[in-house]
Design an enzyme around this catalytic site. Sequence first.
Site, PDB file in Angstrom:
ATOM      1  N   SER A  15     -31.135   3.501   8.611  1.00  0.00           N
ATOM      2  CA  SER A  15     -31.254   2.640   7.424  1.00  0.00           C
ATOM      3  C   SER A  15     -30.857   1.202   7.739  1.00  0.00           C
ATOM      4  CB  SER A  15     -30.445   3.198   6.241  1.00  0.00           C
ATOM      5  OG  SER A  15     -29.062   3.029   6.441  1.00  0.00           O
ATOM      6  N   ASN A  16     -29.868   0.997   8.592  1.00  0.00           N
ATOM      7  CA  ASN A  16     -29.524  -0.377   8.990  1.00  0.00           C
ATOM      8  C   ASN A  16     -30.650  -1.003   9.812  1.00  0.00           C
ATOM      9  OD1 ASN A  16     -26.759  -1.399   8.166  1.00  0.00           O
ATOM     10  ND2 ASN A  16     -26.263   0.691   8.835  1.00  0.00           N
ATOM     11  N   LYS A  67     -21.161   8.454  26.047  1.00  0.00           N
ATOM     12  CA  LYS A  67     -21.336   7.066  26.456  1.00  0.00           C
ATOM     13  C   LYS A  67     -22.706   6.861  27.089  1.00  0.00           C
ATOM     14  CE  LYS A  67     -18.650   7.897  30.634  1.00  0.00           C
ATOM     15  NZ  LYS A  67     -17.532   7.497  31.475  1.00  0.00           N
ATOM     16  N   ASN A 111     -22.758  -4.788  16.942  1.00  0.00           N
ATOM     17  CA  ASN A 111     -22.649  -3.450  16.351  1.00  0.00           C
ATOM     18  C   ASN A 111     -22.189  -3.570  14.917  1.00  0.00           C
ATOM     19  OD1 ASN A 111     -22.491  -0.557  16.233  1.00  0.00           O
ATOM     20  ND2 ASN A 111     -20.266  -0.720  16.435  1.00  0.00           N
ATOM     21  N   HIS A 113     -20.095  -1.373  11.984  1.00  0.00           N
ATOM     22  CA  HIS A 113     -19.189  -0.232  11.881  1.00  0.00           C
ATOM     23  C   HIS A 113     -18.717  -0.102  10.425  1.00  0.00           C
ATOM     24  CE1 HIS A 113     -16.392   2.781  13.313  1.00  0.00           C
ATOM     25  NE2 HIS A 113     -15.492   2.221  12.519  1.00  0.00           N
TER      26      HIS A 113
HETATM   27  C1  GAR Z   1     -23.806   3.451   9.452  1.00  0.00           C
HETATM   28  O1  GAR Z   1     -22.873   3.655   8.429  1.00  0.00           O
HETATM   29  C2  GAR Z   1     -23.163   2.723  10.615  1.00  0.00           C
HETATM   30  O2  GAR Z   1     -22.237   1.742  10.234  1.00  0.00           O
HETATM   31  C3  GAR Z   1     -22.463   3.861  11.320  1.00  0.00           C
HETATM   32  O3  GAR Z   1     -23.376   4.922  11.268  1.00  0.00           O
HETATM   33  C4  GAR Z   1     -24.192   4.789  10.100  1.00  0.00           C
HETATM   34  C5  GAR Z   1     -25.639   4.807  10.523  1.00  0.00           C
HETATM   35  O4  GAR Z   1     -26.483   4.833   9.420  1.00  0.00           O
HETATM   36  N1  GAR Z   1     -22.115   3.512  12.648  1.00  0.00           N
HETATM   37  C6  GAR Z   1     -21.021   3.933  13.262  1.00  0.00           C
HETATM   38  O5  GAR Z   1     -20.223   4.687  12.746  1.00  0.00           O
HETATM   39  C7  GAR Z   1     -20.826   3.393  14.672  1.00  0.00           C
HETATM   40  N2  GAR Z   1     -19.508   3.596  15.120  1.00  0.00           N
HETATM   41  P1  GAR Z   1     -27.989   4.377   9.571  1.00  0.00           P
HETATM   42  O6  GAR Z   1     -28.562   5.167  10.761  1.00  0.00           O
HETATM   43  O7  GAR Z   1     -28.647   4.779   8.280  1.00  0.00           O
HETATM   44  O8  GAR Z   1     -28.005   2.899   9.804  1.00  0.00           O
END
Ligand code: GAR
Length: 204
Positions: A15-16, A67, A111, A113
Amino acid sequence: MSRKRIGIMISGRGSNMAALIVACREGRLDAEVALVLSDVADAEGLERAENLDVPARAIVPKKYRTKLDGDDARAYAEAFREAGVEFICLAGFMRIVKAPLLEAFPGRILNIHPSLLPSFPGLEAQRQAWEHGVKFSGCTVHFVDASLDGGPIIAQRIVPVLDDDTAETLAERILTEEHELYAEAVGKVLSGRYRVMGRRVVRT
Ligand code: GAR
């Protein structure tokens, strides 16, 4: 000046990633998403990217589970270079990025978070915050270094934790903010009007 070419790395829903693609399309970001790479073969975000007409494919790492290192990281760096990518956005990419990808894009990997770093790095940040009982959480966009969610902070947004929140409702409200914050923070970096002084990212 030509539009900057961005690469996006995902592991799941995307979604991001979609929010960044839309921000480019709507002209809120003077950039173009040139390539999406996933470390998970059947990540939902891959189909989403294709539906948005953005080239997307999986490169599934062979060596480690947590990783992206060595030859696996090199394969990502080469794919992004071939696509003419200048900046990389991690968008729900669930591995720690190591050399040689980090060295190939120094200071040019970002990134997002879902917590107010440095609180609650790592997995399930929203649940960690909710279980800890904090009254405010939020989201952070930061530069990626070799540490876990530890690079210099570019932008943050605060989200209050409500008494009747569950970890899931909190995560949903944080996600809404993430979608706006990421485009804003990427715009700031692409503008080049910032300086990194130690851990502090300041406007110039
Ligand atoms: C989001 O909330 C992002 O911030 C998080 O995973 C989700 C992905 O959602 N990322 C982490 O936790 C990284 N450490 P998305 O695939 O719908 O963007």
